[in-house]
Design an enzyme around this catalytic site. Structure first.
Site, PDB file in Angstrom:
ATOM      1  N   GLU A  32       2.889   4.807  -5.548  1.00 47.72           N
ATOM      2  CA  GLU A  32       3.215   4.583  -7.023  1.00 47.72           C
ATOM      3  C   GLU A  32       1.969   4.109  -7.957  1.00 47.72           C
ATOM      4  O   GLU A  32       1.149   3.620  -7.451  1.00 47.72           O
ATOM      5  CB  GLU A  32       4.032   3.199  -7.106  1.00 47.72           C
ATOM      6  CG  GLU A  32       5.036   3.116  -8.253  1.00 47.72           C
ATOM      7  CD  GLU A  32       6.031   4.135  -8.376  1.00 47.72           C
ATOM      8  OE1 GLU A  32       5.883   5.388  -8.892  1.00 47.72           O
ATOM      9  OE2 GLU A  32       7.050   4.175  -7.687  1.00 47.72           O
ATOM     10  N   GLY A 123      13.190   4.539 -15.434  1.00 47.86           N
ATOM     11  CA  GLY A 123      12.073   4.700 -14.410  1.00 47.86           C
ATOM     12  C   GLY A 123      12.625   5.974 -13.438  1.00 47.86           C
ATOM     13  O   GLY A 123      12.068   5.889 -12.514  1.00 47.86           O
ATOM     14  N   SER A 125      12.827   8.876 -14.611  1.00 45.87           N
ATOM     15  CA  SER A 125      12.005   9.977 -15.235  1.00 45.87           C
ATOM     16  C   SER A 125      12.962  11.196 -15.833  1.00 45.87           C
ATOM     17  O   SER A 125      13.006  12.247 -15.552  1.00 45.87           O
ATOM     18  CB  SER A 125      11.360  10.738 -13.813  1.00 45.87           C
ATOM     19  OG  SER A 125      10.256  11.674 -14.469  1.00 45.87           O
ATOM     20  N   SER A 127      12.479  11.643 -18.864  1.00 45.35           N
ATOM     21  CA  SER A 127      11.647  12.661 -19.768  1.00 45.35           C
ATOM     22  C   SER A 127      11.054  13.720 -18.914  1.00 45.35           C
ATOM     23  O   SER A 127      11.288  14.941 -19.800  1.00 45.35           O
ATOM     24  CB  SER A 127      10.510  11.528 -20.192  1.00 45.35           C
ATOM     25  OG  SER A 127       9.705  11.162 -19.316  1.00 45.35           O
ATOM     26  N   GLU A 159       3.618  15.759 -22.410  1.00 46.36           N
ATOM     27  CA  GLU A 159       4.040  14.423 -22.454  1.00 46.36           C
ATOM     28  C   GLU A 159       2.545  13.736 -22.679  1.00 46.36           C
ATOM     29  O   GLU A 159       2.454  12.706 -23.424  1.00 46.36           O
ATOM     30  CB  GLU A 159       4.514  14.024 -21.110  1.00 46.36           C
ATOM     31  CG  GLU A 159       4.880  12.372 -20.987  1.00 46.36           C
ATOM     32  CD  GLU A 159       6.165  12.198 -20.315  1.00 46.36           C
ATOM     33  OE1 GLU A 159       6.865  13.065 -19.889  1.00 46.36           O
ATOM     34  OE2 GLU A 159       6.479  10.769 -20.020  1.00 46.36           O
ATOM     35  N   ASP A 171       5.950  13.046 -11.832  1.00 45.87           N
ATOM     36  CA  ASP A 171       7.341  13.286 -12.383  1.00 45.87           C
ATOM     37  C   ASP A 171       7.617  14.756 -12.346  1.00 45.87           C
ATOM     38  O   ASP A 171       9.002  15.155 -12.105  1.00 45.87           O
ATOM     39  CB  ASP A 171       7.780  12.490 -13.592  1.00 45.87           C
ATOM     40  CG  ASP A 171       7.390  10.838 -13.422  1.00 45.87           C
ATOM     41  OD1 ASP A 171       7.443  10.525 -12.087  1.00 45.87           O
ATOM     42  OD2 ASP A 171       7.287  10.165 -14.333  1.00 45.87           O
TER      43      ASP A 171
END
Ligand code: ADP
Ligand code: MG
Length: 385
Positions: A32, A123, A125, A127, A159, A171
């Protein structure tokens, strides 16, 4: 779902779409905040997907509509797309069109209808799924011949530079490249990847996703701050990226860092990234050795590092992890950028119900929103339907 987005397209634009594409959300097993440090990640795609029904246009116009957002369709001119101009959801798909055009790829225009089952701001993803579904549709309709990694890079550019969110590449790569039944072991420096079989049910195990329903949207500034701290750490240690600090040299590197830069925030970030890359290595070794249960402890250690060193957890995420572990989980950690969003829990199949109930009760007792709990089944990456 595919029917819903098709019918939505017909309703909004008055004709059948040329095609429908799907791109999934993801959870990250481990690794992460490593993706903007040239490090390693291990995401898997969820069954939750963004669907995009798309047709070409030849008049330089982009029309965008989402079944999930009230309001009429956006209508934009391709030659007027400007980074940072539109704060709304349309910035993601228009950013994709902008990035494709910036790369010199011919896009004449498009009508786009979106419909999704990926919770937003959780969280998971949504997007990237929105970007990848749009990009894959345009790549195929305009026969751009983009490889999946190239497509993911262009979505990341959308993004980063159009929306203004300085995310890494995980992502978009997860949504574009994951495959059913696997986790994706990805080197974010050169985008080399390996599909690692991940069949928990064959071993009597389950992975739960707990969406705390705490939206992380207000935390974009904090994300950018962590990214800057990582870059400051790399500069002080004179490496290209924190990925280049070997785990064996961590203590020496921290001593060097302390001598040059008295900044506890940067120190914590460096410690997290270096130990997190090691945890990805450990996880891969355990999976390759068939010791999946032992991955639990690595996940839990990852959470402690994100909470104490990187400081991107929150009360609700810690509550999921603590409650799940107390109820018998093998391991648990927050997943995604943090400051809200979701956690994952690895558990024996027989324990999952009890754990889910314990988490829900703990949230109720703490006066939090009722969390959304579902199973993470490793699913397919982006595709045409
Ligand atoms: P995450 O990627 O973790 O879900 P982000 O804040 O990065 O959270 O992205 C969420 C944003 O993506 C939403 O606020 C919205 O602008 C856009 N988005 C996601 N799904 C949809 C959708 N189905 N329709 C329209 N916009 C969406
Ligand atoms: Mg996102």
């Amino acid at each position: 779902m595919s029917r819903k987005v098709r019918e939505g397209f017909v309703e909004v634009y008055g004709a059948e779409p040329e095609g429908v594409w799907a791109a999934p959300g993801r959870v990250n097993l481990i690794g992460e905040h490593t993706d903007y440090n040239d490090g390693f990640v291990m995401p898997l795609a969820l069954p939750h997907t963004v669907h995009a029904a798309v047709s070409r246009r030849d008049d330089g116009v982009l029309r965008l509509h989402s079944a999930d957002v009230p309001g009429a369709a956006y209508q934009l001119r391709l030659d007027e797309l400007t980074p940072g101009a539109d704060g709304g959801w349309a910035a993601y798909p228009s950013g994709v069109v902008w990035a494709l055009r910036e790369a010199g790829l011919p896009i004449g225009g498009a009508d786009v209808q979106i419909s999704s089952t990926v919770p937003t701001g959780a969280g998971l993803s949504s997007s990237a799924a929105l970007e990848v579904a749009t990009a894959l549709a345009l790549s195929e309709l305009y026969e751009l011949g983009l490889s999946r990694p190239w497509l993911a890079r262009l979505c990341q550019r959308a993004e980063n530079d159009f929306v203004g969110m300085p995310c890494g590449i995980m992502d978009q790569m997860a949504s574009a490249c994951c495959t059913e039944g696997h986790v994706l072991h990805l080197d974010t420096r050169d985008l080399t990847q390996r599909q690692v079989p991940f069949d928990l049910s064959a071993e009597g195990l389950r992975m739960l996703v707990v969406d705390t329903r705490v939206k992380h949207t207000l935390a974009d500034g904090a994300y950018a701050g962590r990214r800057r701290a990582c870059e400051a750490g790399a500069r002080a240690l004179e490496v290209a990226a924190l990925r280049d600090v070997a785990h064996e040299e961590l203590d020496a590197a921290l001593a060097r860092l302390d001598a040059r830069l008295d900044d506890p925030e940067v120190r914590g970030c460096v410690r997290h990234i270096v130990t997190e890359n090691r945890r990805v290595e450990e996880t891969i070794a355990l999976l390759d050795a068939g010791e999946t249960r032992a991955v639990g402890a690595v996940l839990t250690a990852g959470h402690a590092s994100l909470r104490d060193d990187f400081r991107v957890s929150c009360e609700e995420l810690d509550l999921v992890v603590d409650t799940a572990l107390a109820a018998g989980a093998l391991g648990a950690r927050m997943t995604g950028g943090g400051f809200g969003g979701s956690a994952i829990v690895l558990a024996e199949e027989a324990q999952t119900e009890k754990i889910a109930e314990a988490v829900t009760s703990a949230f109720e007792a703490g006066g939090h929103l009722v969390p959304q709990v579902f199973e993470a089944v490793p699913s397919a990456g982006a595709r045409r339907l």
